[in-house]
Design an enzyme around this catalytic site. Sequence first.
Site, PDB file in Angstrom:
ATOM      1  N   GLU A   1     -13.876  10.759   9.427  1.00  0.00           N
ATOM      2  CA  GLU A   1     -14.048   9.461   8.765  1.00  0.00           C
ATOM      3  C   GLU A   1     -15.178   8.611   9.335  1.00  0.00           C
ATOM      4  OE1 GLU A   1      -9.770  10.568   7.832  1.00  0.00           O
ATOM      5  OE2 GLU A   1     -11.156  10.779   9.508  1.00  0.00           O
TER       6      GLU A   1
ATOM      7  N   GLU B   1      -4.203  14.122   8.486  1.00  0.00           N
ATOM      8  CA  GLU B   1      -3.267  13.056   8.843  1.00  0.00           C
ATOM      9  C   GLU B   1      -1.888  13.290   8.221  1.00  0.00           C
ATOM     10  OE1 GLU B   1      -5.384   8.965   9.498  1.00  0.00           O
ATOM     11  OE2 GLU B   1      -6.363   9.952   7.822  1.00  0.00           O
TER      12      GLU B   1
END
Length: 722
Positions: free
Chosen positions: A136, A116
């Site tokens: 995640e 990210e």
Amino acid sequence: MKMKGTTKVETGDDGVAIITILNPPLNLLSVDVMLSLKESIEEALQNDGVKALVINGSRGKFSGGFDVTAFGGSQRKMKHEELGFMSIDFVTDTLEAARKPLVAAIDGPALGGGLEIALACHARISTSTAQLGLPELQYGILPGLGGTQRLPRLVGLPKALEMILMSKRLTGKDAQTVCLVDSIVPADKLLSTACCWALDIVECKKPWLVSLHRNDKIEALAEAREILKSARIQARTQWRNLRHPLVCIDVIEQGIVSGPRIGLWKEAEALHELRQSQTCKSLVHFFFAQYGASKVPGITDMGLLPNKINKVAIIGGGSMGSGIATVFILSNYRVILKEVNEVFLSAGIEKVKANLQSLVKKGQFSQEKLNIALSLLEGVLDYSSFKNVDLVIEAVVENITLKQQIFADLEKTCPQHCIFASNTSTIDLNLIGERIRSHNRIVGAHFFSPAHIMSLLEIVRAEMTSPQIIVDLLDVAKKIKKTPVVVRNCTGFAVNRMFFPYSQAAILLVERGVDVYQIDQAITNFGMPMGPFRMIDQVGFGVAIASSIQFVENFPERAYKSDLITIMRVDKREGESTSKGFYMYNGKREASPDPEVVKYIEKARRISNVRVDSKLTKLSDGDIVEMLFFPVVNEACRVLAEGIAVKASDLDIASVLVMGFPSYRGGIIFWANYLGSGYIYSRLEDWCKEYGEFFKPCAYLVKHALEGTPLGGQKQQSRSQL
């Protein structure tokens, strides 16, 4: 308080500030790392001598993402501005909005928060072997540093959904194909290329791209909504009982419909909520249970180093033996496969070939690697090649006399250091080794079928097994990519013993009027891959009866005795293999209910001298789940109390990896502690009064229920009997 990880800045003569994440070995992110990274970026931005910035990770690893220990989430309610500090204040408004270009130089893992950060940079340069992904959802949360908003804008909605929902990783090479990275370079040219790219952006030779504001890869709104609708249907089917995949899809849609800034706030709010969910706690617990599986109190803390295992011999080329042989040659071990005659040996080698070929068909293995693996396999008919083997695994039929003779022959032939392992699932290891002198070399190496697919290895320590042997097998488990659990010797060891009441409870209910198919449906709704009766059909009636006999003989006071499967077997029903068991099976092995099963149940009911219980016929799905799994919890408590298992978390691992207990419930003991030992005790006590000793709570469960303490607590775990 010791700082966990940091960053460093080095500015070259070319005016490029290279910021390196320092938190080895994987450069995991933490609050300290993120604050240091923010400070380093702000420092470089304020330095007039810096033209551009490059972010990389130390020792060839960009970042493995946030430390999983951070996923447990604070229970306090956070203010709105606190929610967006990392994702919006830092990653978006500082990093991505910087007035100087930032380029990510990616090697090794760029996962989760690591990726990210790279997504927020203005370009990404990668090696071909780097690993990029957003895993995640495996931990019950969603990407929380803008991944739900930036990834769709870089690779398009379908690919982004695939990567996020499936936690799919891409190599650097594949990432370039979908435009996730801008260029692929060798590792030794990564930093220099990233620096040149950053300077090219400054000089307008390369585009200055802000991922969050890109729209060229995002589908038109109507098309995007159709894609998201399909994703929701798939998520509800594939992840029954799980909410976080749907929340993730909602967050992605919010950004597309209302704009990425609103999407980022939605993402931050959703992340905070999901971090506090029971699903997140369960999945994080299961992650750490697996991570700590190879740490065995009283064994791995003795300072012993593993001996090197070079050559492995497998005795028996049946489905288990050939599967175990497949496991070892896939990990580049030289393997001898022994059988009693040419016909059986040829069949065993063909099974190994078939196992490998199935991996080729699935795209998990190349034909070239298949040929290399097969070159490591040698078939033999005697023990003459056993003089230099380091490990022998016996995988013949469950016949005590035969196994005893094999071990006696091995002691005469194999070198003094050779480990003697048995793959038995039921027979006492001390009995198997009765005729040899080297009792310290005997150990159980219990693989589960199919051995080359199932990921658990149950390492069973007999009465006199040397700690060195356990250390050696733990090292082997790591190399063959199996998750090990170390247990003591007993009937069924830990895994099979723990779950023996499961199918017995199902049969008890059926004989008292509960519908077979209602039970299976309730259990699959709970999250198991199949119900107990579908499972019995799959393993076969012969195996089910043999296993049941072992437990009835060894635990007569609490085993439920039923002739139901024996009665059905008389009518040539063997389960899936004969196309008839509790279900009927067509040519594609698709199961459908069989109305004829009722007559066998009625006959078994008469033999057991029980009647239909009107209360049980009205059971809810939740009641069925509890009546099947609470006896399993009860038996797991006995396994812990007797020191058969060292850690409660090992039983959680086994329940998930072998029996298919849903990982998002954390495993059998973690789930039991969520419900509470007091509640489980009270239910079992009530059923015991009504339906007999099968449900009687054990002393260990009673003690924890009265004390209000969790099962498998630290005090119990430290009392290793290994």
